[in-house]
Design a protein around this motif. Structure first.
Motif, short mmCIF file in Angstrom:
data_model
loop_
_atom_site.label_atom_id
_atom_site.label_comp_id
_atom_site.label_asym_id
_atom_site.label_seq_id
_atom_site.Cartn_x
_atom_site.Cartn_y
_atom_site.Cartn_z
N THR A 2 0.82 -1.21 0.00
CA THR A 2 0.00 0.00 0.00
C THR A 2 0.85 1.25 0.00
O THR A 2 0.52 2.22 0.66
N GLY A 3 1.93 1.31 -0.77
CA GLY A 3 2.72 2.52 -0.76
C GLY A 3 3.66 2.59 -1.95
O GLY A 3 3.86 1.61 -2.67
N TYR A 4 4.21 3.79 -2.13
CA TYR A 4 5.10 4.03 -3.27
C TYR A 4 6.33 3.13 -3.20
O TYR A 4 6.82 2.65 -4.21
N PRO A 192 -7.37 12.79 -7.55
CA PRO A 192 -6.20 12.05 -7.08
C PRO A 192 -5.96 12.17 -5.59
O PRO A 192 -5.59 11.18 -4.93
N ARG A 193 -6.17 13.35 -5.02
CA ARG A 193 -5.92 13.51 -3.58
C ARG A 193 -6.82 12.60 -2.74
O ARG A 193 -6.45 12.17 -1.65
N LEU A 196 -5.26 9.18 -2.54
CA LEU A 196 -4.16 9.19 -1.57
C LEU A 196 -4.69 9.10 -0.15
O LEU A 196 -4.17 8.33 0.67
N ASN A 197 -5.74 9.89 0.16
CA ASN A 197 -6.29 9.85 1.51
C ASN A 197 -6.92 8.50 1.82
O ASN A 197 -6.77 7.98 2.94
N VAL A 199 -6.16 5.56 0.61
CA VAL A 199 -5.10 4.57 0.85
C VAL A 199 -4.50 4.77 2.24
O VAL A 199 -4.25 3.82 2.98
N ARG A 200 -4.29 6.04 2.60
CA ARG A 200 -3.72 6.35 3.91
C ARG A 200 -4.61 5.87 5.04
O ARG A 200 -4.13 5.51 6.12
N THR A 210 -7.92 -0.37 -7.27
CA THR A 210 -8.42 0.95 -7.62
C THR A 210 -9.42 0.86 -8.76
O THR A 210 -9.14 0.23 -9.79
N LEU A 223 -2.77 5.65 -11.24
CA LEU A 223 -2.43 6.11 -9.90
C LEU A 223 -2.32 4.94 -8.92
O LEU A 223 -1.40 4.88 -8.11
N LEU A 227 0.90 3.73 -6.66
CA LEU A 227 0.81 3.70 -5.20
C LEU A 227 0.96 2.29 -4.64
O LEU A 227 0.74 2.07 -3.45
#
Length: 280
Positions: A2-4, A192-193, A196-197, A199-200, A210, A223, A227
């Motif tokens: 779950t991350g870059y 996109p934001r 990101l939220n 996933v966080r 996704t 995206l 990610l």
């Protein structure tokens, strides 16, 4: 993953193909498969293009959606005969009662995965899906009894809260495979934001898929790949390949994101690799 950093590690990306859905039919595009034979052929083409999971809805002979176990049995048998794809049955249902929603879980053999909507949503002008917690728990319990891994569908940020709530109420096995969905209406706005939220905010131990509806399918698949997540594409969610140009097939949509993933350094997962990654 779950991350870059996970993206940089180059783990295979699982591509789920949503072949037909249960809302629009051939009036939306004649390329949409409806019969078991059409869906099985489309699934085989999608597997060759890079898909590893087939998300399945059954239909009646007249093309309308069906929840009947018998229709799912005929469909899943056809797909298993032509592919090695992970079979994932839909239990989502706009306005359908609980007993209907349980029917797709009762094929023999059971599907390896099944979708589990995490809360209420509105779709189109007259369609709604209530998904109260009692229904979610009942569907989950039947999945657990039959060894079916749930795919936790979060249509908005409140549904991510419900993922945490389900983990508090039930003993799910990691990874908790969640699909983050973006689009109009009561879905999370496709920005996109917001991905990101979302996933966080996922719980530790979650993987994510996704899903962007319509014109958001390709950018959100891209995206999600960056990610470290996985992606879902297909004619259920988007009937266009480019602006004003209908997609020729599910395989065309799968092939495009498979090429995108390879360009970004991640190979499409084979069905067996997907099984290993998801603990099936």
């Amino acid at each position: 993953m779950t991350g870059y950093d996970d993206y940089l590690a180059g783990e295979p990306v699982i591509i789920t193909v949503a072949l037909t859905g249960g809302v629009h039919g051939k009036e939306a595009t004649p390329n949409l498969p409806e019969t078991p034979a059409e869906v099985a052929a489309a699934a085989a083409d999608a597997e060759a293009a890079g898909a590893s999971i087939a998300h399945l809805h059954a239909r009646k002979p007249n093309g309308e959606r069906s929840f009947a176990t018998e229709r799912f049995q005929e469909l899943t048998d056809a797909v298993r005969e032509t592919t090695d794809l992970v079979v994932q049955h839909s239990t989502g249902g706009t306005g359908a009662p609980l007993e209907a929603r349980r029917q797709p879980l009762r094929t023999d053999p059971a599907p390896e995965m099944a979708s589990l909507d995490m809360g209420p949503l509105n779709r189109y002008r007259h369609l709604t899906s209530e998904n109260p917690r009692a229904m979610v728990d009942t569907l989950y319990d039947e999945m657990a009894d039959r060894g079916i891994k749930p795919e936790l569908e979060a249509f908005n940020d409140g549904h991510v809260n419900e993922v945490h709530g389900l983990l508090d109420r039930r003993d799910l096995a990691e990874p908790y495979h969640t699909t983050l969905i973006f689009g109009g209406g009561t879905l999370t706005p496709a920005r996109p934001r917001n991905l990101l939220n979302a996933v966080r905010n996922l719980p530790t131990g979650a993987t994510f898929n996704t899903l962007g509806f319509g014109q958001h399918q390709l950018p959100f698949a891209t995206l999600g790949t960056i990610l470290g997540g996985h992606v879902r594409v297909g004619l259920e969610d988007n009937v266009y390949f480019e602006r004003g140009e209908r997609a020729a097939s599910n395989a065309q949509l799968v092939g495009r994101v498979a090429d995108m993933a390879r360009t970004l350094g991640r190979e499409p997962a084979t069905p067996d690799e997907a099984r290993e990654l998801l603990g099936l």
